[in-house]
Scaffold this motif. Sequence first.
Motif, short mmCIF file in Angstrom:
data_model
loop_
_atom_site.label_atom_id
_atom_site.label_comp_id
_atom_site.label_asym_id
_atom_site.label_seq_id
_atom_site.Cartn_x
_atom_site.Cartn_y
_atom_site.Cartn_z
N MET A 1 40.18 34.68 42.12
CA MET A 1 40.13 33.97 43.35
C MET A 1 38.95 34.08 44.41
O MET A 1 38.30 35.54 43.83
N THR A 2 38.11 33.61 44.60
CA THR A 2 36.65 33.42 45.15
C THR A 2 36.72 32.93 46.65
O THR A 2 36.94 31.95 46.99
N TYR A 3 35.86 33.52 47.96
CA TYR A 3 35.85 32.88 48.62
C TYR A 3 34.60 34.26 49.34
O TYR A 3 34.36 35.02 49.08
N LYS A 4 34.60 33.62 50.40
CA LYS A 4 33.38 33.75 51.28
C LYS A 4 33.50 34.74 52.56
O LYS A 4 34.21 34.15 53.72
N GLU A 28 30.83 37.98 49.02
CA GLU A 28 31.11 36.80 48.62
C GLU A 28 31.79 37.88 47.85
O GLU A 28 31.71 38.95 46.72
N ILE A 29 33.79 37.22 47.97
CA ILE A 29 34.62 38.04 47.39
C ILE A 29 34.87 37.72 46.10
O ILE A 29 35.36 36.09 46.13
N VAL A 30 35.07 38.10 44.58
CA VAL A 30 35.32 37.97 43.86
C VAL A 30 36.76 38.62 43.25
O VAL A 30 35.99 39.91 42.96
N ASP A 31 37.81 37.77 42.89
CA ASP A 31 39.35 39.31 42.57
C ASP A 31 38.62 40.23 42.94
O ASP A 31 39.39 41.46 42.26
N HIS A 32 38.56 39.84 43.98
CA HIS A 32 39.57 40.88 45.86
C HIS A 32 37.61 42.24 45.61
O HIS A 32 38.28 43.60 45.90
N ARG A 33 36.95 41.76 44.84
CA ARG A 33 35.38 43.06 45.18
C ARG A 33 34.53 41.78 45.78
O ARG A 33 34.18 40.90 45.08
N TYR A 35 30.79 40.65 45.60
CA TYR A 35 30.84 40.27 44.47
C TYR A 35 28.63 40.19 44.91
O TYR A 35 27.23 40.88 44.14
N ASP A 60 34.99 31.14 54.56
CA ASP A 60 36.05 31.48 54.76
C ASP A 60 37.30 32.25 55.58
O ASP A 60 37.55 31.42 56.21
#
Length: 89
Positions: A1-4, A28-33, A35, A60
């Motif tokens: 899951m990726t979101y800003k 930028e969040i990728v897999d709850h971390r 990034y 988002d």
Amino acid sequence: MTYKLAVTCENDQVFQHFGKTPEFAVFEIVDHRIYGMSKVPTGENGHGALAGFLKERNVDILLCGGIGGGAQAALAEHGIKVVGGVSGN
């Protein structure tokens, strides 16, 4: 899951008035971390333009201090979720 995720900010603190925020910290969040993170100055953009400003950057979710109903509606039109009442660094 990726979101800003964007946060209203000034001097590394959550800025308390959405429509007058001098910049956003955009994560930028990728897999709850986290990034990556960048700070984006808002320039002369005001309340109405900031919703489009965030949409152009594919944000988002917005974290902010205070935010009025009109700004919340504009962000919702762009599909941006809002979490208000946030404070701290």
